[in-house]
Design a protein around this motif. Structure first.
Motif, short mmCIF file in Angstrom:
data_model
loop_
_atom_site.label_atom_id
_atom_site.label_comp_id
_atom_site.label_asym_id
_atom_site.label_seq_id
_atom_site.Cartn_x
_atom_site.Cartn_y
_atom_site.Cartn_z
N ASP A 60 2.74 3.13 2.77
CA ASP A 60 1.97 4.30 2.81
C ASP A 60 2.57 5.55 2.71
O ASP A 60 2.14 6.65 3.11
CB ASP A 60 1.00 4.37 4.11
CG ASP A 60 -0.17 5.22 4.01
OD1 ASP A 60 -0.61 5.26 2.97
OD2 ASP A 60 -0.49 5.72 5.07
N HIS A 66 -4.22 0.00 6.64
CA HIS A 66 -4.51 0.23 8.22
C HIS A 66 -5.20 -0.79 9.09
O HIS A 66 -4.39 -1.18 9.97
CB HIS A 66 -4.66 1.67 8.22
CG HIS A 66 -4.07 2.42 7.31
ND1 HIS A 66 -2.60 2.88 7.61
CD2 HIS A 66 -4.42 3.39 6.23
CE1 HIS A 66 -2.31 3.73 6.54
NE2 HIS A 66 -3.29 4.04 5.74
N HIS A 78 -8.74 2.32 2.15
CA HIS A 78 -8.49 2.69 3.40
C HIS A 78 -9.46 2.15 4.25
O HIS A 78 -10.80 2.23 4.18
CB HIS A 78 -8.07 3.93 3.72
CG HIS A 78 -6.98 4.43 2.88
ND1 HIS A 78 -7.20 5.18 1.68
CD2 HIS A 78 -5.61 4.53 3.06
CE1 HIS A 78 -5.95 5.39 1.21
NE2 HIS A 78 -4.95 5.04 1.92
N HIS A 113 0.88 -1.04 0.11
CA HIS A 113 0.13 -0.08 -0.03
C HIS A 113 1.02 1.23 0.11
O HIS A 113 1.84 1.59 0.91
CB HIS A 113 -0.87 0.11 1.16
CG HIS A 113 -1.74 1.17 1.28
ND1 HIS A 113 -2.80 1.44 0.52
CD2 HIS A 113 -1.49 2.30 2.17
CE1 HIS A 113 -3.30 2.75 0.98
NE2 HIS A 113 -2.37 3.23 1.99
N HIS A 145 1.35 5.41 -1.90
CA HIS A 145 0.73 6.47 -2.77
C HIS A 145 1.66 7.24 -3.52
O HIS A 145 2.38 7.99 -3.14
CB HIS A 145 -0.10 7.67 -1.98
CG HIS A 145 -1.16 7.25 -1.14
ND1 HIS A 145 -2.47 7.35 -1.35
CD2 HIS A 145 -1.32 6.72 -0.09
CE1 HIS A 145 -3.30 6.95 -0.47
NE2 HIS A 145 -2.44 6.17 0.31
FE FE Z 1 -2.77 5.29 2.43
#
Ligand code: FE
Ligand code: GUN
Length: 426
Positions: free
Chosen positions: A316, A265, A223, A66, A68
């Protein structure tokens, strides 16, 4: 080169609690597939060319489950807020910049260059809501040789003026058009549906993504239960839901064991959420560094493992600050110690073996037979020079591996292979 052998000091997870090591072993690649790691080279492979890696360590490539991509350009600063305020003040304005393809080109070049040098061989990315910039990112990732899933982000509410799809129809059309435009374009890069999180997507958009997932067999990432204010907000937004995970379930966005969803998460996921995730075969992307930076909390990682959930680690970016998956291994171990000390003294601490497993075979299994050196697995391997981290007298291979993860800045990636293809590191 299709068939070859790497010789060196080999380590990989035999299961979640055991690291197998072979001193001066042989790792065989045939047509991109691992044929096994051997103490003595089987006769049938004797003709394969041998690459002698000397004393270097050979381990499976790591999976970042995960992260971005657009936020790589704003990593490592502005970490003074909690999730919802941070998104609005820093992450969303950063992502809005990818409306410019010129900016996207520059920023994604930097990301992909660093990714090639990293310990990562597989990754699952959020892009932005921009179709063109997301496709550009996919083009660059495809060229890199790293295997990825990439998502154009759906977000038709609560993004602010500069980062929000202008209508439900536009959001739905953009997802459809983007999927169509990349059909058949890549070998190593797959699309993934990406509702940012419930607060970003209206009911209609969520339901549409659920339908596409089902009818076109496309996977979903999002998420889940990251932050207390976010969780409260989701209760208000989807009053019919029994919990956050159920809100995804209601819209058909929890995936299936055949096409599992990734939920990042899960800091506050309780028994009910764990049951929903298990039923759907969903993956937890455990992002301990981000959870500390955004003051989100500590996810009960060992409870997830003991309950048998699918799980891997996520950087993340830019909630997390490092692409380095060895940093993610160490952050997850440290976080579990705080969970035990501060939250639940009946919980167990994540062992090094378990954290290494999560970064390799655990997250890797999202991609199929990936993340270990068993017969039939994709040949994803890192050749690592740890000579700068060694002590006089020598260490076992297992201890070298743990030392290296704690001192990874001194560890050099000498070679990297993904499905048998050597990745250009420069
Ligand atoms: Fe994230
Ligand atoms: N929840 C929704 N968007 C984001 C994001 O960009 N980063 C993190 N950490 N959580 C999110």
């Amino acid at each position: 080169m299709k068939n070859f052998i790497l010789k060196g000091d080999i380590a990989y997870s035999e299961n979640k609690d055991k690291i197998k090591t072979i001193e001066q072993g042989y790792l065989v690649c045939e047509d991109g597939i691992c044929k096994g790691a051997f103490e003595k080279l089987p006769k049938k492979y004797e003709e394969f060319p041998l690459i002698d890696c000397g004393e270097k360590l050979i381990i499976p490539g790591m999976t970042d489950l995960h992260t971005h991509a657009p936020q790589y350009a704003c990593r490592g600063f502005a970490m003074d807020l909690e999730l919802l305020e941070w998104l609005e003040a820093y992450a969303f304005p950063q992502e809005a910049r990818y409306a410019s393809l010129e900016y996207a080109d520059q920023a994604y070049d930097v990301l992909v260059k660093d990714l090639k040098k990293s310990f990562t061989t597989r990754a699952v990315f959020f892009g932005t809501l921009h179709k063109e910039a997301t496709t550009l990112l996919m083009d660059k990732l495809e060229d890199s040789g790293i295997v990825t899933y990439v998502g154009r982000v759906s977000m038709d509410r609560n993004g602010g003026m500069n980062l929000q799809e202008t209508s439900v129809e536009k959001s739905i059309a953009d997802t459809r058009d983007w999927l169509q435009s990349i059909e058949g374009r890549y070998n190593r890069t797959k699309p993934i549906l990406t509702p940012r999180f419930i607060p970003s997507c209206s009911d209609k958009v969520m339901a549409n993504l659920g339908e596409i997932a089902e009818s076109q067999n496309v996977r979903i990432q999002s998420h889940l239960s990251e932050n207390p204010s976010e969780i409260e907000w989701v209760k208000d937004l989807v009053p019919a839901s029994s919990c956050y995970a159920n809100a995804y379930e209601i819209f058909g966005c929890m995936g299936s064991p055949e096409a599992p969803a990734i939920m990042a998460h899960c800091v506050y996921s309780d028994q009910a959420e764990m049951e929903i995730m298990k039923k759907h075969g969903a993956y937890v992307a455990h992002c301990a560094d981000s959870n500390m930076n955004l003051s989100s909390g500590i996810a009960p990682a060992t409870k997830f493992l003991e309950y048998g959930l699918n799980m891997g680690l996520g950087s993340d970016i830019a909630g997390g600050t490092s692409l380095n998956m060895m940093d993610a291994i160490i952050a997850s171990i440290k976080a579990s110690k705080l969970y035990w000390r501060l939250i639940d003294s009946n919980s167990r601490i994540l062992t090094f073996e378990q954290a290494f497993f999560l970064a390799t075979a655990g997250g890797g299994s999202y991609f199929g037979k990936v993340g270990a050196f068993e017969d039939g697995f994709d040949f994803d391997a890192l050749v690592l020079d740890d000579s700068e981290t060694l002590s006089p007298g020598g260490l076992s291979i297992r201890d070298r591996l743990e030392r290296m993860c704690y001192d990874s800045g001194k560890c050099v990636v000498a070679k990297k292979f993904v499905v048998g293809q050597e990745i250009a590191l420069g």
